[in-house]
Design a protein around this motif. Sequence first.
Motif, PDB file in Angstrom:
ATOM      1  N   UNK A  27       0.855  -1.187   0.000  1.00 11.62           N
ATOM      2  CA  UNK A  27       0.000   0.000   0.000  1.00 11.62           C
ATOM      3  C   UNK A  27       0.891   1.238   0.000  1.00 11.62           C
ATOM      4  N   UNK A  28       0.634   2.163  -0.893  1.00  9.76           N
ATOM      5  CA  UNK A  28       1.461   3.370  -1.023  1.00  9.76           C
ATOM      6  C   UNK A  28       0.726   4.634  -0.586  1.00  9.76           C
ATOM      7  N   UNK A  29      -0.371   4.477   0.121  1.00 10.91           N
ATOM      8  CA  UNK A  29      -1.169   5.633   0.524  1.00 10.91           C
ATOM      9  C   UNK A  29      -0.371   6.533   1.461  1.00 10.91           C
ATOM     10  N   UNK A  30      -0.510   7.841   1.269  1.00  7.49           N
ATOM     11  CA  UNK A  30       0.198   8.825   2.083  1.00  7.49           C
ATOM     12  C   UNK A  30      -0.739   9.984   2.355  1.00  7.49           C
ATOM     13  N   UNK A  31      -0.598  10.592   3.503  1.00  3.47           N
ATOM     14  CA  UNK A  31      -1.444  11.734   3.845  1.00  3.47           C
ATOM     15  C   UNK A  31      -1.039  12.997   3.102  1.00  3.47           C
ATOM     16  N   UNK A  32       0.095  12.926   2.373  1.00  4.48           N
ATOM     17  CA  UNK A  32       0.525  14.085   1.594  1.00  4.48           C
ATOM     18  C   UNK A  32      -0.495  14.395   0.503  1.00  4.48           C
ATOM     19  N   UNK A  33      -1.022  13.348  -0.103  1.00  2.00           N
ATOM     20  CA  UNK A  33      -2.060  13.500  -1.116  1.00  2.00           C
ATOM     21  C   UNK A  33      -3.289  12.754  -0.618  1.00  2.00           C
ATOM     22  N   UNK A  34      -4.271  13.468  -0.081  1.00  2.00           N
ATOM     23  CA  UNK A  34      -5.415  12.756   0.482  1.00  2.00           C
ATOM     24  C   UNK A  34      -6.570  13.711   0.727  1.00  2.00           C
ATOM     25  N   UNK A  35      -7.690  13.356   0.160  1.00  2.00           N
ATOM     26  CA  UNK A  35      -8.913  14.082   0.508  1.00  2.00           C
ATOM     27  C   UNK A  35     -10.004  13.113   0.942  1.00  2.00           C
TER      28      UNK A  35
END
Length: 482
Positions: A27-35
């Motif tokens: 998983x590559x999810x990051x809070x840098x890009x997130x809505x």
Amino acid sequence: MTCKRSKVTFQRRENSSVRFHCCVPQCTASSKFNSVLSFHAFPKDKDVQKKWVVNIRRDNFKVTQKKRVCSRHFRCSDLIEPLNLGGRRRLEKEAIPVLFHWNNFTVPAEQPGVLKGIKTDQLHDDDPSMDAIADHYHHDYIHTSAARDHTEDLLVEIASLQKQIEEISLSSRFCLERFAASDDDIRFYTRFATHAHLMAFWRLVEPAAGKVVTMSRAQAAANTDDLFDTAGAMSLQPIDEFFLFMTYLSLGLMQRDLAHRFRIHQSAVSRIINTWAKFLDMVLRAVEIWLDKKTVKAHMPEVFQHYSDTQVILYCAELRCQIPNPYQSDAFSTYKPQWTFKGLIGMAPHGAVTFVSSLYKGTISDREILKHSGIEAFVKPKMAIMVDEGFLVENCVSCKVHIPSVLSKRAQLSGSEIWKMQSLARLRRHVEHLIGRVKENKIFSTVIPLSLTGSVNQLYSVACHLVNYQNGSLVKNWPDTD
């Protein structure tokens, strides 16, 4: 319970001072890009925390305050949406991540056995049932990994079988691609030295070849009611039509044989041969092959050092033909007891074909063939030509002629004349090798049937001109001795 998730979109958060990354493998999810996504810390409850660690498949994983699992890995029912805008999304008590890449984000079915009847909220670290849970999840992980490895093995096997099918299909077809890996086969079927030589020539004629083939097929469709003929012709790509023609020229195969090999109708074979003979003859004759004196001089081999003024070596080639009817008896050769065609071919000292005449009936004299061939327009007074002792044209051209001495009425030749005759004989062998290359095409090394008399001129012209493309140089810097 499962829920259908909409496609996740990501938007950069400009005011986020703390950035989190999901710690789940793959998983590559990051809070840098997130809505959309939210990131959740591990629970403080040790029992639930262990379940998280087991589910996300992290060995020797140390839980810290900064470790996060994104909301993609939880059921919809486990997420508590905020009541007001800007609020934080929370998790239900004892929510466990269960949606991952390795299970396609679907909730795994409940497994019977060791977990059945166990209330996990009553378990403790030293409880044997906790080990059973861990063993169960470890077994499930191994099973999933083994299934994935088995799937990959099957995909590899499928790819291998597809390749074998393609190879079997290719080996059953008679086409250029089948022999592309073997220069020996290319040489046998086309007389091109290598596949690279053949493809280099093909790239020269390909732009015009497509139009010619299309026009030929259209004419064939308009002039025949044989649907099989048209369908069969359409089954060959232009490059395979070229390969068929070269195979015919090289091996002299019967058209019926070629029809079986290429799996097309015999009438389609005839059309392809005639089309490509006309096309290649037109293309190759349009190329200026006569070389100026300066170019010939620049490529003059050392073996011609005593005849450095030689511009061209001329040779009168004779091709045997089938005995004609009485009205065609003027093709009889006075030089050899057989019916022939005669053609004049010229070679530069370094081995390039620089002149090809049309074919004439075998009874034509040397003087006549020289006159009708058009070679006189190219030779200049300061040049020299080299010919065979049987080619008597010394008084027919304005340039110098290198020709071996003949005994005539004298009993013997002088030493210088003998040396000159031997030297010329060695040099003339090169043009004989050139004719040998032309006659490697079986059509010209055997008796030409009367059925080819209408196209033999084009076939011979193509064979002669192709020598410049099919091979390397004929003449090397050989020593001037045998």
